[in-house]
Scaffold this active site. Sequence first.
Site, mmCIF file in Angstrom:
data_model
loop_
_atom_site.group_PDB
_atom_site.id
_atom_site.type_symbol
_atom_site.label_atom_id
_atom_site.label_comp_id
_atom_site.label_asym_id
_atom_site.label_seq_id
_atom_site.Cartn_x
_atom_site.Cartn_y
_atom_site.Cartn_z
ATOM 1 N N ASP A 45 -50.606 47.071 55.818
ATOM 2 C CA ASP A 45 -49.433 46.549 55.102
ATOM 3 C C ASP A 45 -49.857 45.490 54.092
ATOM 4 O O ASP A 45 -49.274 45.370 53.008
ATOM 5 C CB ASP A 45 -48.438 45.947 56.102
ATOM 6 C CG ASP A 45 -47.679 47.014 56.868
ATOM 7 O OD1 ASP A 45 -47.560 48.144 56.345
ATOM 8 O OD2 ASP A 45 -47.200 46.737 57.977
ATOM 9 N N GLY A 46 -50.893 44.715 54.463
ATOM 10 C CA GLY A 46 -51.421 43.692 53.553
ATOM 11 C C GLY A 46 -51.922 44.314 52.251
ATOM 12 O O GLY A 46 -51.735 43.743 51.171
ATOM 13 N N HIS A 50 -50.559 43.551 48.402
ATOM 14 C CA HIS A 50 -51.409 43.241 47.238
ATOM 15 C C HIS A 50 -51.095 44.198 46.074
ATOM 16 O O HIS A 50 -50.983 43.776 44.921
ATOM 17 C CB HIS A 50 -52.891 43.345 47.605
ATOM 18 C CG HIS A 50 -53.404 42.145 48.346
ATOM 19 N ND1 HIS A 50 -53.149 41.926 49.679
ATOM 20 C CD2 HIS A 50 -54.144 41.086 47.940
ATOM 21 C CE1 HIS A 50 -53.713 40.792 50.062
ATOM 22 N NE2 HIS A 50 -54.321 40.254 49.024
ATOM 23 N N ARG A 148 -34.557 19.647 58.895
ATOM 24 C CA ARG A 148 -35.734 18.793 59.080
ATOM 25 C C ARG A 148 -36.625 19.495 60.094
ATOM 26 O O ARG A 148 -36.191 19.830 61.196
ATOM 27 C CB ARG A 148 -35.312 17.425 59.598
ATOM 28 C CG ARG A 148 -36.433 16.426 59.600
ATOM 29 C CD ARG A 148 -35.968 15.099 60.175
ATOM 30 N NE ARG A 148 -37.081 14.176 60.177
ATOM 31 C CZ ARG A 148 -37.227 13.178 59.322
ATOM 32 N NH1 ARG A 148 -36.319 12.950 58.414
ATOM 33 N NH2 ARG A 148 -38.275 12.388 59.387
ATOM 34 N N ASP A 150 -40.606 21.998 60.501
ATOM 35 C CA ASP A 150 -41.872 22.489 59.939
ATOM 36 C C ASP A 150 -41.687 23.262 58.642
ATOM 37 O O ASP A 150 -42.541 23.230 57.758
ATOM 38 C CB ASP A 150 -42.586 23.395 60.955
ATOM 39 C CG ASP A 150 -43.301 22.578 62.015
ATOM 40 O OD1 ASP A 150 -43.182 21.339 61.979
ATOM 41 O OD2 ASP A 150 -43.970 23.177 62.882
ATOM 42 N N ALA A 185 -39.451 25.562 63.701
ATOM 43 C CA ALA A 185 -39.420 24.334 64.504
ATOM 44 C C ALA A 185 -38.540 23.242 63.902
ATOM 45 O O ALA A 185 -39.033 22.185 63.479
ATOM 46 C CB ALA A 185 -40.849 23.818 64.715
HETATM 47 P P1 NAP Z 1 -52.818 38.452 57.242
HETATM 48 O O1 NAP Z 1 -52.775 37.209 58.071
HETATM 49 O O2 NAP Z 1 -54.117 39.042 56.888
HETATM 50 O O3 NAP Z 1 -51.917 39.608 57.925
HETATM 51 C C1 NAP Z 1 -50.730 39.380 58.512
HETATM 52 C C2 NAP Z 1 -50.308 40.537 59.394
HETATM 53 O O4 NAP Z 1 -48.974 40.883 59.017
HETATM 54 C C3 NAP Z 1 -51.151 41.806 59.283
HETATM 55 O O5 NAP Z 1 -51.336 42.338 60.569
HETATM 56 C C4 NAP Z 1 -50.266 42.716 58.441
HETATM 57 O O6 NAP Z 1 -50.457 44.094 58.700
HETATM 58 C C5 NAP Z 1 -48.908 42.298 58.924
HETATM 59 N N1 NAP Z 1 -47.782 42.636 58.022
HETATM 60 C C6 NAP Z 1 -47.702 42.473 56.684
HETATM 61 N N2 NAP Z 1 -46.500 42.888 56.254
HETATM 62 C C7 NAP Z 1 -45.824 43.333 57.346
HETATM 63 C C8 NAP Z 1 -44.535 43.882 57.549
HETATM 64 N N3 NAP Z 1 -43.679 44.035 56.536
HETATM 65 N N4 NAP Z 1 -44.166 44.208 58.810
HETATM 66 C C9 NAP Z 1 -44.994 44.031 59.855
HETATM 67 N N5 NAP Z 1 -46.220 43.516 59.726
HETATM 68 C C10 NAP Z 1 -46.628 43.170 58.482
HETATM 69 O O7 NAP Z 1 -52.005 38.153 55.915
HETATM 70 P P2 NAP Z 1 -51.882 38.976 54.569
HETATM 71 O O8 NAP Z 1 -52.571 40.293 54.683
HETATM 72 O O9 NAP Z 1 -52.236 38.035 53.493
HETATM 73 O O10 NAP Z 1 -50.319 39.252 54.556
HETATM 74 C C11 NAP Z 1 -49.413 38.237 54.318
HETATM 75 C C12 NAP Z 1 -48.305 38.405 55.283
HETATM 76 O O11 NAP Z 1 -48.735 37.927 56.546
HETATM 77 C C13 NAP Z 1 -47.110 37.584 54.954
HETATM 78 O O12 NAP Z 1 -46.239 38.258 54.088
HETATM 79 C C14 NAP Z 1 -46.488 37.320 56.311
HETATM 80 O O13 NAP Z 1 -45.410 38.163 56.582
HETATM 81 C C15 NAP Z 1 -47.589 37.608 57.295
HETATM 82 N N6 NAP Z 1 -47.798 36.445 58.123
HETATM 83 C C16 NAP Z 1 -47.401 36.520 59.404
HETATM 84 C C17 NAP Z 1 -47.521 35.430 60.238
HETATM 85 C C18 NAP Z 1 -47.059 35.540 61.653
HETATM 86 O O14 NAP Z 1 -46.643 36.640 62.050
HETATM 87 N N7 NAP Z 1 -47.094 34.466 62.401
HETATM 88 C C19 NAP Z 1 -48.064 34.223 59.766
HETATM 89 C C20 NAP Z 1 -48.471 34.179 58.431
HETATM 90 C C21 NAP Z 1 -48.313 35.294 57.608
HETATM 91 P P3 NAP Z 1 -51.787 44.905 58.294
HETATM 92 O O15 NAP Z 1 -52.804 44.521 59.319
HETATM 93 O O16 NAP Z 1 -51.349 46.316 58.402
HETATM 94 O O17 NAP Z 1 -52.169 44.488 56.907
#
Ligand code: NAP
Length: 264
Positions: A45-46, A50, A148, A150, A185
């Site tokens: 998905d990432g 991109h 207020r 995170d 939070a």
């Molecule tokens: P990353 O930390 O490398 O990957 C974040 C994870 O989110 C990967 O497993 C990715 O799947 C998954 N993901 C992305 N879009 C998704 C969707 N629409 N539904 C379900 N899972 C999804 O970060 P990145 O590749 O730069 O991607 C940025 C995304 O990370 C942000 O848009 C945010 O949604 C997510 N993120 C999640 C958290 C959390 O869950 N606590 C924290 C920070 C960011 P793939 O492995 O298939 O690429």
Amino acid sequence: MKYAVRSRGDQVSNALREKIKTYLQEFGLTYDDIEPAIVITVGGDGTLLHAFHYYKHRLEDTAFVGIHTGHLGFYADWMPEEVEKLVIHIAKTPYQIVEYPLLEVVIRHHGDSDCENYLALNECTVKTLEGSLVCDVDIKGDNFETFRGDGLCISTPSGSTAYNKALGGAILHPSLASIQVSEMASINNRVYRTVGSPLVLPQHHTCLLKPLNDVDLKITIDHLSLVHTKVKSIQCRVSEEKVRFARFRPFPFWKRVKESFVGE
Ligand code: NAP
């Protein structure tokens, strides 16, 4: 038809990208990284996030399809074993287009009449570099609460399975033109009070965040992260633009949710 293939960059995804390019060239399609009608992503998905940002200036003319080389994704829902089938579909059959809503973000700064516009496929998050985020939250022009805590996450329906889900937000079907505001939070006591539940806003409702303390903000748009100073407001609403996915077979959203999070 013109196409492009974008890979996550690992060996397996790169090899699959080359295979897809060869197959589609054999079918007489033209590789065009600049103006593709269809963009095939190989990775997760990432990788699709991109690719979306790479082609966000031509969303009306581009359809996306994702192959996952890791686990099943929400945007990347084709398996590497299905690549021959997918290539034949792309070359031979007119595909159906499915459109998903996007989030429009407008950031305004104190002392600057210009604003910055962004488009998110998953979400926008607002946090501080240091200390709590304190901001007024206006909905459709009226003050709703003072937050207020995170930070706040404003997600699209298709992004509701990503960061939003980790924050306890609801999973929304991507046919709902809406955005969801979820808290990170929040501090709740006699002085500070927020609703505590995620809010789902319809297309005609705008959410305006107005920081009350003069702190630097870390604002993310999907995988992109920027530090902003002197932020006056962050305006979020459902965009008029949509992202288009090429569909060659039914794969209902709830089935993807089940397979990703519940299992058999
Ligand atoms: P990353 O930390 O490398 O990957 C974040 C994870 O989110 C990967 O497993 C990715 O799947 C998954 N993901 C992305 N879009 C998704 C969707 N629409 N539904 C379900 N899972 C999804 O970060 P990145 O590749 O730069 O991607 C940025 C995304 O990370 C942000 O848009 C945010 O949604 C997510 N993120 C999640 C958290 C959390 O869950 N606590 C924290 C920070 C960011 P793939 O492995 O298939 O690429």
